[in-house]
Design a protein around this motif. Sequence first.
Motif, short mmCIF file in Angstrom:
data_model
loop_
_atom_site.label_atom_id
_atom_site.label_comp_id
_atom_site.label_asym_id
_atom_site.label_seq_id
_atom_site.Cartn_x
_atom_site.Cartn_y
_atom_site.Cartn_z
N VAL A 1 -6.15 -0.86 -2.74
CA VAL A 1 -5.38 0.36 -2.53
C VAL A 1 -4.99 0.48 -1.06
N GLY A 2 -3.97 1.30 -0.82
CA GLY A 2 -3.53 1.58 0.55
C GLY A 2 -4.29 2.77 1.12
N PRO A 3 -3.98 3.14 2.36
CA PRO A 3 -4.70 4.23 3.04
C PRO A 3 -4.67 5.56 2.27
N ASP A 4 -3.67 5.76 1.40
CA ASP A 4 -3.61 7.01 0.63
C ASP A 4 -4.43 6.91 -0.66
N GLY A 5 -5.14 5.81 -0.84
CA GLY A 5 -5.98 5.67 -2.03
C GLY A 5 -5.21 5.23 -3.27
N LYS B 1 4.88 -1.06 -2.53
CA LYS B 1 5.89 -1.08 -1.46
C LYS B 1 5.73 0.09 -0.49
N ARG B 2 5.31 1.25 -1.04
CA ARG B 2 5.21 2.44 -0.18
C ARG B 2 4.24 2.24 0.97
N HIS B 3 3.35 1.25 0.83
CA HIS B 3 2.38 0.98 1.90
C HIS B 3 2.91 -0.02 2.92
N GLY B 4 4.19 -0.34 2.80
CA GLY B 4 4.75 -1.34 3.72
C GLY B 4 4.70 -2.71 3.07
N LEU C 1 -9.95 -0.80 0.08
CA LEU C 1 -8.98 -0.08 0.89
C LEU C 1 -8.44 -1.01 1.98
N LEU C 2 -7.19 -1.42 1.82
CA LEU C 2 -6.57 -2.33 2.78
C LEU C 2 -5.75 -1.51 3.77
N THR C 3 -6.17 -1.53 5.02
CA THR C 3 -5.49 -0.73 6.05
C THR C 3 -4.63 -1.64 6.93
N PRO C 4 -3.64 -1.05 7.61
CA PRO C 4 -2.85 -1.82 8.58
C PRO C 4 -3.74 -2.45 9.65
N ASP C 5 -4.85 -1.77 10.01
CA ASP C 5 -5.77 -2.34 11.01
C ASP C 5 -6.40 -3.65 10.52
N LEU C 6 -6.81 -3.65 9.25
CA LEU C 6 -7.42 -4.88 8.72
C LEU C 6 -6.39 -6.01 8.72
N LEU C 7 -5.15 -5.68 8.39
CA LEU C 7 -4.11 -6.72 8.39
C LEU C 7 -3.77 -7.15 9.81
#
Length: 306
Positions: free
Chosen positions: A226-230, A235-238, A292-298
């Motif tokens: 999931v993205g940061p919004d759970g 696509k909405r997560h970039g 939870l996959l965040t932009p920071d982890l990427l």
Amino acid sequence: MTQHVTGRLAPSPTGAQHAGNARTYLIAWLSARSQGGRVLLRIEDIDSPRVKAGAADQALEDLRWLGLDWDGDPIVQTQRMPLYKHALEELKAQELVYPCTCTRGDVERAASAPHLEHEGPAYPGICAHRSVADAARLEQSFSWRMRVGARDIGGDFVVWKSFPSRSGRREGTPAYQLAVVVDDAGLGVTEVIRGDDLVPSTPRQLLLYQTLGLGAPGFVHVPLVVGPDGRRLAKRHGDTRLSSMRQAGVRPEAIIGLLAWSCGWQPTSAPITAQALLPHFELRSIPKEPFLLTPDLLAGIGFRVV
Ligand code: GLU
Ligand code: ZN
């Protein structure tokens, strides 16, 4: 070592494969390979209106890049139509399906039960009075629905879509539920490992196995990414497409390392190959919660999400 384990990777070429798909494929691949088993690759391209040109080749390239291999040639669902047709005929012969002419709107208006996330509302049985023979009198498009009776599996579900073609003959396509059962059984798949968004499909598929007299594989459903919004990675997560990571110069070991850490197979997200993970694989260590996959982890693997 267990004998004759056969797993499968089953990408849908309806869009690009992203980090979430990669995690499920990695788990399925490691499970089969760590048992000395086979891995089949199946392109699930029967959902023709949503299939995107080039997406199947792209998926194969993504898997190769990740270091996930498979045995034999890719299996392509659109090349297996006679097998699905045969299974439908069997269901018709047993009067276990009926032709349903309801639109999505009809079903939604009539349904009182809560909607299952990916399956829509439980079908309220509007067309269940019809018999198989009634289909001959229908000129419009219809779906073959499976009669589930009193079983608590979310209502009568679609196994086939039938529509008149311009030539006046009828054409049709199997629904996912039927195709996946015919394929997994026919190809000797012994373990199905997939995202837990498909949990509601499993009782339906088990009913089809039973009805068609086929042996069912074991099922494992793994939590989604999931993205940061759970919400489920999308696509909405970039842009988290594997192809974009590849183009950005991310090494496959980097994304595999991150996913391996998320599954509890290594204490850090240090780069590692899928092959090198084989001795570390276990299902038990995979957290039950979504990852939870965040932009920071990427960013940590050198990928900037835009
Ligand atoms: N093709 C499906 C997907 O990509 C997987 C179906 C399955 O594993 O049963 O979501
Ligand atoms: Zn209907």
